[in-house]
Design an enzyme around this catalytic site. Structure first.
Site, short mmCIF file in Angstrom:
data_model
loop_
_atom_site.label_atom_id
_atom_site.label_comp_id
_atom_site.label_asym_id
_atom_site.label_seq_id
_atom_site.Cartn_x
_atom_site.Cartn_y
_atom_site.Cartn_z
N SER A 87 0.83 -1.20 0.00
CA SER A 87 0.00 0.00 0.00
C SER A 87 0.88 1.26 0.00
O SER A 87 1.69 1.44 -0.89
CB SER A 87 -0.94 -0.06 1.20
OG SER A 87 -2.01 0.84 1.08
N ASP A 212 -9.77 -6.25 -3.58
CA ASP A 212 -9.34 -5.19 -2.67
C ASP A 212 -10.37 -4.06 -2.71
O ASP A 212 -10.61 -3.45 -3.75
CB ASP A 212 -7.97 -4.67 -3.12
CG ASP A 212 -7.35 -3.69 -2.14
OD1 ASP A 212 -8.08 -3.12 -1.31
OD2 ASP A 212 -6.13 -3.48 -2.23
N HIS A 240 -7.36 -6.30 0.60
CA HIS A 240 -6.25 -5.36 0.79
C HIS A 240 -5.15 -5.92 1.68
O HIS A 240 -3.96 -5.72 1.42
CB HIS A 240 -6.76 -4.03 1.36
CG HIS A 240 -5.75 -2.93 1.32
ND1 HIS A 240 -5.27 -2.40 0.13
CD2 HIS A 240 -5.08 -2.27 2.31
CE1 HIS A 240 -4.38 -1.45 0.38
NE2 HIS A 240 -4.25 -1.36 1.70
#
Length: 262
Positions: A87, A212, A240
């Site tokens: 991320s 996600d 995610h």
């Protein structure tokens, strides 16, 4: 599982996303270590995890990634690592690649930002927020300055969505351990933070996480097109927090990557 001596000598350095810490890799660390003697280091960035500073005391992106840089600089000059960023952690490993390219054999970006060598890294962040409708924030508390995000605090409903594909105990752990996070957009607005000569010389692998709900697959594909990597892999049903929901699959992928990039 890969069992070659080359793979067993690999050192994976894992870098978390915003508001998280080294703790979120605990399952993956276990899988990689038990799979064949891999060395694994999960780093807390500044103001994250058990790092002693508060995020308000971290004034720049350089301060934020200093624990990662300090760790890499402590390695012997002939040691190479596989950097893994999740991320927002994709930006952290990118600047580490630029600063210390001789220490990195490959970099793996997991449902993350991955800058190109043309534009400011902030453009990808701003593009992401353009795709979000206000209702998508749920109870996540973002602060903005002239339309650009400056900080984030993750609410319980937002985290439930983020951890939807994970076990309930992983969500429970996360709600205890997450901390406020910063975006450092002033630093990310600077030109030439990463260059083709350094960052661009290192093999990059992007892992698309299907399902996600935080950084959706369409946006992940935008990142891949904006900054084409050497390889793209996908993990079905990952969500995610893939290092928790699909830790065994991710471990296998990382070991395969390590074998190809000595």
């Amino acid at each position: 599982m890969p069992s070659s001596s080359a793979a067993s000598r690999k050192h994976f350095v894992l870098v978390h996303g915003i508001c998280h810490g080294a703790w979120c890799w605990y399952k993956l660390v276990s899988h990689l270590r038990s799979a064949g003697g891999h060395r694994v280091t999960a780093v807390d960035l500044g103001g994250c995890g058990v790092h002693p500073s508060r995020i308000q005391e971290i004034h720049s992106f350089s301060d934020y990634i200093q624990p990662l840089i300090q760790f890499l600089e402590s390695l012997s000059p002939d040691e190479k690592v596989v950097l893994v960023g999740h991320s927002y952690g994709g930006l952290a490993i990118s600047l580490a690649m630029e600063k210390l390219p001789h220490l990195v054999s490959a970099a793996v970006f997991i449902t993350s930002y991955m800058p190109n060598c043309r534009d400011q890294p902030s453009l990808q962040i701003k593009e992401y927020f353009k795709t979000l409708k206000p209702e998508a924030y749920l109870d996540c508390r973002f602060t903005f300055d002239n339309g650009s995000p400056t900080s984030a605090e993750l609410g319980e409903r937002y985290m439930a969505m983020m951890y939807r594909t994970c076990q309930p105990e992983d969500l429970a752990l996360a709600t205890i351990l997450v901390r406020p996070g910063g975006f450092f957009l002033e630093d990310m607005n600077k030109e030439s933070l990463v260059t083709q000569k350094k960052y661009g010389s290192i093999p990059r692998i992007y892992i698309v996480c299907e399902g996600d709900e935080i950084m959706n697959e369409e946006f992940q594909r935008f990142i891949v097109n904006d900054s084409p990597p050497d390889e793209v892999k996908s993990i079905p049903g990952a969500g995610h927090m893939v290092m928790l929901s699909k830790s065994q699959d991710l471990s296998r992928y990382l070991q395969e990557i390590a074998e190809r990039y000595p």
